[in-house]
Motif scaffolding. Structure first.
Motif, PDB file in Angstrom:
ATOM      1  N   ALA A 222      53.890  -8.346  85.275  1.00 41.44           N
ATOM      2  CA  ALA A 222      53.767  -7.921  83.881  1.00 41.44           C
ATOM      3  C   ALA A 222      52.384  -7.337  83.614  1.00 41.44           C
TER       4      ALA A 222
ATOM      5  N   GLU B 205      62.879 -15.276  92.155  1.00 47.10           N
ATOM      6  CA  GLU B 205      62.127 -15.139  90.914  1.00 47.10           C
ATOM      7  C   GLU B 205      61.431 -13.795  90.809  1.00 47.10           C
TER       8      GLU B 205
ATOM      9  N   SER C  47      50.016 -10.917  87.722  1.00 51.85           N
ATOM     10  CA  SER C  47      51.473 -10.899  87.595  1.00 51.85           C
ATOM     11  C   SER C  47      51.966  -9.462  87.569  1.00 51.85           C
TER      12      SER C  47
ATOM     13  N   ARG D 207      52.225  -3.880  85.271  1.00 57.10           N
ATOM     14  CA  ARG D 207      52.951  -2.890  84.478  1.00 57.10           C
ATOM     15  C   ARG D 207      52.178  -2.549  83.210  1.00 57.10           C
TER      16      ARG D 207
ATOM     17  N   GLU E 261      62.476  -9.224  88.247  1.00 54.65           N
ATOM     18  CA  GLU E 261      61.457  -8.455  87.552  1.00 54.65           C
ATOM     19  C   GLU E 261      61.096  -7.172  88.287  1.00 54.65           C
TER      20      GLU E 261
END
Length: 276
Positions: free
Chosen positions: A58, A81, A56, A61, A85
């Protein structure tokens, strides 16, 4: 333009790495791009030596990920979607690249307004062997020399003044290899029905299509001129051409094929915008 990416400067993030994005990545790595410069966000992506895959954004990151180039390679329907982000990361000098069918430059600029540039690329699967064709258009302050350096190892690049014809180009060159493969498959099936073995028919069909395309690419002559060099009046070739040319059915069929693919690209654009 060199096809060597050993000196390419920048960190590249691929968001989605399916068949097309994966073919591009494989070619870039073969051209010398350092795997350490690449990160992939796609839990289903095939593993490649030295390329880190994240499940992902996330996770990427959290691992301290950063990028100078971000390429969208997922399904167009996933843009909504992903954009929320990803947009805060596509800022400053970051180039936002997209191979998403139907998603226009204006759509990209709306979703990623703070990127240095939005670059729309339409490659095809032959990029895997450096024999593809990529149409490209951009908005913003794009470094087109660097974009060209990335695209050159993939094959031929055609720069468009804008992306107004991109839906048609998507159908014409992006989907085109599948249509050619289907024609070869049908040609081989016809040979098999008339008495050739399955293996021989496919081998002969592949070589015939490949050789004809290579001859045309290397020639300064138009297809019609080359047809005349093969066909003679009253001969076997002309007998087959008479069937192909009957009532313009072949041209009409291919027009309908391209229209259907182009229109589906427009439908996908509406879905990506939330209009469909």
């Amino acid at each position: 333009m060199t096809k060597d990416l050993t000196t390419f400067n920048g960190r590249l993030l691929l968001v989605g790495c399916g068949n097309m994005a994966g073919a591009m990545l494989d070619r870039w790595l073969a051209a010398g791009l350092d795997p350490a410069q690449v990160a992939v966000v796609d839990p289903a992506a095939a593993k490649r030596p030295g390329v880190v895959i994240h499940a992902s954004l996330a996770e990427w990151r959290g691992a301290g990920g950063s990028a100078d180039w971000i390429m969208l390679g997922m399904k167009p329907q996933q843009l909504g979607e992903v954009a929320g982000e990803l947009a805060p990361l596509a800022i400053g000098d970051v180039h936002l690249l997209s191979i998403l069918a139907g998603v226009s430059l204006s759509d990209l600029a709306e979703r990623f307004p703070d990127a240095k540039a939005q670059v729309r690329i339409l490659p095809n699967l032959a990029a895997r062997i450096g024999a593809g064709v990529s149409a490209v258009a951009s908005s913003g302050d794009a470094d087109m020399d660097a974009v060209a350096a990335l695209l050159d190892p993939l094959g031929r690049t055609v720069a468009l003044p804008d992306d107004s014809t991109m839906d048609l180009v998507t159908a014409f060159t992006g989907s085109g290899p599948a249509f050619v493969f289907r024609l070869i498959e049908a040609y081989a099936a016809a040979g098999e029905r008339l008495g050739l073995s399955s293996d021989d028919s496919l081998a002969l069909a592949t070589a015939t299509f490949g050789g004809a395309a290579a001859l045309l690419a290397e020639s300064d002559e138009r297809p019609g001129t080359l047809i005349a060099q093969v066909a003679s009046k009253g001969g076997t070739t002309q007998a087959g051409l008479d069937v192909l040319d009957n009532d313009g059915q072949l041209a009409a069929l291919l027009t309908n094929v391209l229209r259907a693919a182009r229109d589906r690209g427009r439908e996908l654009a509406d879905i990506a915008r939330g209009d469909g």
